[in-house]
Design an enzyme around this catalytic site. Structure first.
Site, short mmCIF file in Angstrom:
data_model
loop_
_atom_site.label_atom_id
_atom_site.label_comp_id
_atom_site.label_asym_id
_atom_site.label_seq_id
_atom_site.Cartn_x
_atom_site.Cartn_y
_atom_site.Cartn_z
CD GLU A 144 8.22 -6.19 -37.39
OE1 GLU A 144 8.10 -7.27 -38.00
OE2 GLU A 144 9.30 -5.58 -37.32
CB CYS A 193 11.10 3.51 -32.84
SG CYS A 193 10.75 1.81 -33.30
CB THR A 194 15.06 1.72 -36.76
OG1 THR A 194 14.81 0.48 -36.06
CG2 THR A 194 16.31 2.38 -36.22
CG HIS A 195 9.77 -0.89 -36.43
ND1 HIS A 195 10.85 -1.29 -35.68
CD2 HIS A 195 9.19 -2.02 -36.89
CE1 HIS A 195 10.91 -2.62 -35.69
NE2 HIS A 195 9.91 -3.09 -36.42
CB CYS A 198 17.48 -1.69 -32.69
SG CYS A 198 16.26 -1.93 -31.38
CG ASP A 254 15.24 -3.25 -35.58
OD1 ASP A 254 15.31 -2.84 -34.40
OD2 ASP A 254 14.22 -3.10 -36.28
N GLY A 262 11.08 -3.13 -27.09
CA GLY A 262 10.76 -1.91 -26.33
C GLY A 262 10.00 -2.13 -25.04
N1 DGL Z 1 13.13 -0.78 -34.00
C1 DGL Z 1 13.29 -0.73 -32.57
C2 DGL Z 1 13.85 0.60 -32.13
O1 DGL Z 1 14.44 1.33 -32.94
C3 DGL Z 1 12.08 -0.97 -31.73
C4 DGL Z 1 11.11 -2.05 -31.95
C5 DGL Z 1 10.86 -2.88 -30.71
O2 DGL Z 1 10.21 -2.44 -29.76
O3 DGL Z 1 11.35 -4.00 -30.72
O4 DGL Z 1 13.74 0.97 -30.99
#
Ligand code: DGL
Length: 268
Positions: free
Chosen positions: A152, A183-185, A73, A10, A43
């Site tokens: 983050e 989004c995995t966040h 991700c 990710d 992103g």
């Molecule tokens: N975790 C990422 C996703 O699933 C996005 C985070 C980023 O923008 O880097 O899209």
């Protein structure tokens, strides 16, 4: 049977939400995770840059002898998975195919909303995947670039709740019964989404389906670890290790969580 590790990547800590589900589903499996925190957010980058960065993380995972790679991700899945799958023999599992399937199966009123990064939304990655499953589903797409930096930075719950509320404000009156955390966040602040939307909206975390799909693929290909395998879990970040450790131990509920620092160009 194959006791080599599963690789996951990710742009940051978000991918740990996928690691968590994989560990729950497949407790015998070893894993290697790389978070490219030095280059977050993906992103807001171009496709060429996302491919380039993802390719470097894949190269690192291959040096760890992984048997399969999960793009934990959505942005990397949307921008780079098809290209990189043509370059390597190990199977890549993305999150969008699983998330799209789960969303199509979950909605009752054929009305789905998706929140994700600018890249994933502007390329309609979820809309295409959901409508591939069922063209009659209405898909409302919403970019939420403010949320990843807050997660983050380990922003407090009240700050995250306010950010989720203001992010969802433009679509809150719409009639969707399912919201994809694209989004995995975002699953890391799922409680704030649930609080904002109430119990009439089902939240879809693609990782639930990703873990099951990965287990199916590995069984089909004879890649599952043996029941007596003693799994190891390695975590790497290109960013700040202390911060990554703080977030990692919180999200994986593991006080012993320890990541190692990676320097691009030196270590991979
Ligand atoms: N975790 C990422 C996703 O699933 C996005 C985070 C980023 O923008 O880097 O899209």
């Amino acid at each position: 049977m194959n006791n080599r590790p599963i690789g996951l990547l990710d742009s940051g800590v978000g991918g740990l939400s996928v690691v968590k589900k994989v560990l729950q589903k497949m407790p015998h499996e070893s894993t290697v995770f790389i978070g490219d925190n030095a280059n977050i957010p993906y992103g807001d980058k171009s496709q060429a840059d996302i491919i380039d960065l993802t390719r470097q993380s894949v190269k690192f995972l291959l040096s760890k002898n992984v048997k399969l790679i999960i793009f934990a991700c959505n942005t990397a899945t949307a921008a780079a998975m098809a290209t990189i799958q043509r370059e390597i023999s190990q199977q890549i599992v993305g999150v969008i195919q699983s998330g799209g399937l789960l969303a199509a199966q979950t909605t009752q009123n054929k009305n789905v909303a998706v929140v994700a990064t600018n890249y994933t939304i502007s390329h309609h990655a979820y809309q295409q995947e959901i409508n591939f499953r069922d063209p009659e589903i209405k898909v409302t797409e919403l970019a939420a670039p403010k949320l990843v930096p807050l997660i983050e930075q380990d922003a407090n719950e009240a700050t995250c709740l306010e950010a989720v509320k203001s992010t969802l404000a433009p679509i809150i009156t719409q009639k969707f019964d399912t919201l994809v955390l694209g989004c995995t966040h975002y699953p890391l602040i799922k409680a704030q989404f649930a609080q904002t939307l109430g119990d009439k909206v089902r939240l879809v975390d693609p990782a639930d389906q990703v873990a099951q799909y990965t287990a199916n693929v590995m069984e089909r290909d004879g890649l599952l670890s043996t029941a007596d395998n003693r799994p190891t879990h390695e975590y790497y970040t290109t960013g700040d290790v202390a911060m990554f450790n703080e977030l990692g131990s919180k999200f994986l509920n593991d006080p012993a969580f320890k990541a190692q620092h990676l320097i691009k160009g030196e270590d991979y």
